[in-house]
Design a protein around this motif. Structure first.
Motif, mmCIF file in Angstrom:
data_model
loop_
_atom_site.group_PDB
_atom_site.id
_atom_site.type_symbol
_atom_site.label_atom_id
_atom_site.label_comp_id
_atom_site.label_asym_id
_atom_site.label_seq_id
_atom_site.Cartn_x
_atom_site.Cartn_y
_atom_site.Cartn_z
ATOM 1 N N ASP A 28 0.804 -1.233 0.000
ATOM 2 C CA ASP A 28 0.000 0.000 0.000
ATOM 3 C C ASP A 28 0.840 1.287 0.000
ATOM 4 O OD1 ASP A 28 0.945 -0.342 2.586
ATOM 5 O OD2 ASP A 28 -0.882 0.425 3.523
ATOM 6 N N LYS A 29 2.152 1.185 -0.174
ATOM 7 C CA LYS A 29 3.015 2.375 -0.120
ATOM 8 C C LYS A 29 3.852 2.561 -1.384
ATOM 9 C CE LYS A 29 2.013 3.365 4.185
ATOM 10 N NZ LYS A 29 1.114 4.440 4.501
ATOM 11 N N TYR A 30 3.511 1.886 -2.458
ATOM 12 C CA TYR A 30 4.347 1.923 -3.654
ATOM 13 C C TYR A 30 4.523 3.323 -4.244
ATOM 14 C CZ TYR A 30 5.406 -2.971 -4.173
ATOM 15 O OH TYR A 30 5.932 -4.215 -3.984
ATOM 16 N N ASP A 31 3.569 4.197 -4.062
ATOM 17 C CA ASP A 31 3.672 5.541 -4.636
ATOM 18 C C ASP A 31 4.257 6.564 -3.665
ATOM 19 O OD1 ASP A 31 2.636 4.732 -7.118
ATOM 20 O OD2 ASP A 31 0.606 4.825 -6.318
ATOM 21 N N TRP A 32 4.642 6.129 -2.472
ATOM 22 C CA TRP A 32 5.207 7.027 -1.462
ATOM 23 C C TRP A 32 6.626 7.422 -1.851
ATOM 24 C CZ3 TRP A 32 9.422 6.792 1.838
ATOM 25 C CH2 TRP A 32 9.434 7.740 2.882
ATOM 26 N N GLN A 33 6.989 8.656 -1.557
ATOM 27 C CA GLN A 33 8.369 9.098 -1.731
ATOM 28 C C GLN A 33 8.698 10.087 -0.622
ATOM 29 O OE1 GLN A 33 6.945 11.399 -5.571
ATOM 30 N NE2 GLN A 33 9.147 11.601 -5.386
ATOM 31 N N PRO A 34 9.929 10.033 -0.101
ATOM 32 C CA PRO A 34 10.277 10.876 1.038
ATOM 33 C C PRO A 34 10.471 12.343 0.677
ATOM 34 C CG PRO A 34 12.171 9.590 0.355
ATOM 35 C CD PRO A 34 10.997 9.119 -0.457
ATOM 36 N N HIS A 35 10.694 12.627 -0.602
ATOM 37 C CA HIS A 35 10.951 13.988 -1.048
ATOM 38 C C HIS A 35 10.588 14.066 -2.522
ATOM 39 C CE1 HIS A 35 13.348 17.511 -2.293
ATOM 40 N NE2 HIS A 35 13.200 17.908 -1.040
ATOM 41 N N GLU A 36 10.221 15.225 -2.991
ATOM 42 C CA GLU A 36 9.812 15.363 -4.392
ATOM 43 C C GLU A 36 10.931 15.008 -5.378
ATOM 44 O OE1 GLU A 36 10.542 20.131 -5.078
ATOM 45 O OE2 GLU A 36 8.638 19.490 -4.195
ATOM 46 N N LYS A 37 12.180 15.126 -4.974
ATOM 47 C CA LYS A 37 13.305 14.783 -5.851
ATOM 48 C C LYS A 37 13.713 13.316 -5.720
ATOM 49 C CE LYS A 37 15.249 19.411 -6.050
ATOM 50 N NZ LYS A 37 16.447 20.245 -5.820
ATOM 51 N N SER A 38 13.120 12.605 -4.801
ATOM 52 C CA SER A 38 13.439 11.196 -4.566
ATOM 53 C C SER A 38 12.605 10.298 -5.467
ATOM 54 C CB SER A 38 13.152 10.818 -3.112
ATOM 55 O OG SER A 38 13.918 11.583 -2.236
ATOM 56 N N MET A 39 13.103 9.092 -5.694
ATOM 57 C CA MET A 39 12.308 8.078 -6.374
ATOM 58 C C MET A 39 11.138 7.684 -5.484
ATOM 59 S SD MET A 39 15.024 5.373 -8.041
ATOM 60 C CE MET A 39 16.358 5.433 -6.846
ATOM 61 N N THR A 40 10.084 7.181 -6.091
ATOM 62 C CA THR A 40 9.013 6.593 -5.291
ATOM 63 C C THR A 40 9.526 5.257 -4.749
ATOM 64 O OG1 THR A 40 8.053 5.351 -7.131
ATOM 65 C CG2 THR A 40 7.204 7.606 -6.758
ATOM 66 N N LEU A 41 8.839 4.748 -3.767
ATOM 67 C CA LEU A 41 9.191 3.439 -3.226
ATOM 68 C C LEU A 41 9.141 2.390 -4.337
ATOM 69 C CD1 LEU A 41 9.885 1.641 -0.821
ATOM 70 C CD2 LEU A 41 7.442 1.516 -0.303
ATOM 71 N N ARG A 42 8.172 2.473 -5.214
ATOM 72 C CA ARG A 42 8.047 1.535 -6.340
ATOM 73 C C ARG A 42 9.294 1.602 -7.230
ATOM 74 N NH1 ARG A 42 3.177 0.121 -8.500
ATOM 75 N NH2 ARG A 42 2.320 2.040 -7.641
ATOM 76 N N GLN A 43 9.692 2.818 -7.617
ATOM 77 C CA GLN A 43 10.849 2.972 -8.498
ATOM 78 C C GLN A 43 12.114 2.411 -7.848
ATOM 79 O OE1 GLN A 43 10.254 7.216 -8.795
ATOM 80 N NE2 GLN A 43 9.805 7.080 -10.995
ATOM 81 N N LEU A 44 12.310 2.733 -6.590
ATOM 82 C CA LEU A 44 13.501 2.272 -5.886
ATOM 83 C C LEU A 44 13.494 0.755 -5.723
ATOM 84 C CD1 LEU A 44 16.126 2.811 -4.387
ATOM 85 C CD2 LEU A 44 14.750 3.287 -2.328
ATOM 86 N N ALA A 45 12.372 0.201 -5.309
ATOM 87 C CA ALA A 45 12.284 -1.249 -5.096
ATOM 88 C C ALA A 45 12.486 -2.009 -6.407
ATOM 89 C CB ALA A 45 10.942 -1.611 -4.460
ATOM 90 N N ILE A 46 11.921 -1.512 -7.496
ATOM 91 C CA ILE A 46 12.117 -2.154 -8.801
ATOM 92 C C ILE A 46 13.593 -2.091 -9.188
ATOM 93 C CG2 ILE A 46 11.659 -1.920 -11.283
ATOM 94 C CD1 ILE A 46 8.770 -1.115 -10.520
ATOM 95 N N HIS A 47 14.210 -0.939 -8.966
ATOM 96 C CA HIS A 47 15.628 -0.802 -9.302
ATOM 97 C C HIS A 47 16.469 -1.818 -8.526
ATOM 98 C CE1 HIS A 47 19.215 1.020 -10.810
ATOM 99 N NE2 HIS A 47 19.597 1.485 -9.639
ATOM 100 N N VAL A 48 16.218 -1.942 -7.242
ATOM 101 C CA VAL A 48 16.954 -2.915 -6.429
ATOM 102 C C VAL A 48 16.707 -4.330 -6.952
ATOM 103 C CG1 VAL A 48 17.144 -3.954 -4.126
ATOM 104 C CG2 VAL A 48 17.014 -1.457 -4.364
#
Length: 165
Positions: A28-48
């Protein structure tokens, strides 16, 4: 121990840690991001999850040119899909590394965007870079999870959560 055996051992060890971290990513948090310049959780998790596939790419190609091969991430909408992507990437990377020989690791590989060359390294260095990037972005993922109040698994020892702090 050969270089390939050493890299395989490190890949196996780091993959266990990475898998534990990816298992914690909440659906339920895939679209969350800590800052506007940061990747979303989805983008980061996919990258990893995709990073182990760079081992296969590095060993089976001579370059990555972003101008001719734009990035098209695999769609991931839940933890099961994320873990499936990671296991597929890991299997591809590991099988190519296990089949490689030391001479293959010495061949050159280039990262570019058309005429702009970002780096030229050996294929062995691409493997090492993939492992380093996994560790780096996995730590970044740990910060995201911490900010979401999700208990963090230990990496090179127990986490504060695992110790009850």
């Amino acid at each position: 121990m050969s270089i390939i055996e050493m890299l395989l051992k490190e890949l196996d060890q780091e993959s266990q840690i990475t898998r534990k971290m990816l298992q914690r990513v909440p659906d339920d948090k895939y679209d969350w991001q800590p800052h506007e310049k940061s990747m979303t959780l989805r983008q980061l998790a996919i990258h990893v999850a995709e990073l182990p596939s760079w081992i296969m790419m590095g060993l089976t190609t001579d370059e990555l040119d972003f101008a001719t091969s734009p990035y098209d991430p695999v769609p991931v909408n839940n933890n099961a899909q994320l873990l499936e992507l990671f296991e597929k990437s890991l299997a591809e990377g590991r099988s190519q590394l296990a089949a490689a020989n030391e001479e293959k690791l010495e061949e050159k590989w280039t990262l570019r965007n058309a005429d702009q060359i970002y780096s030229v390294m050996t294929k062995g260095e691409v493997v090492r870079h993939s492992l380093s990037q996994t560790i780096h972005h996995r730590a970044q993922l740990g910060v995201y999870l911490r900010l979401l109040n999700i208990p963090i698994p230990g990496t090179y020892g127990p986490s504060a959560d695992e110790q009850g702090f």
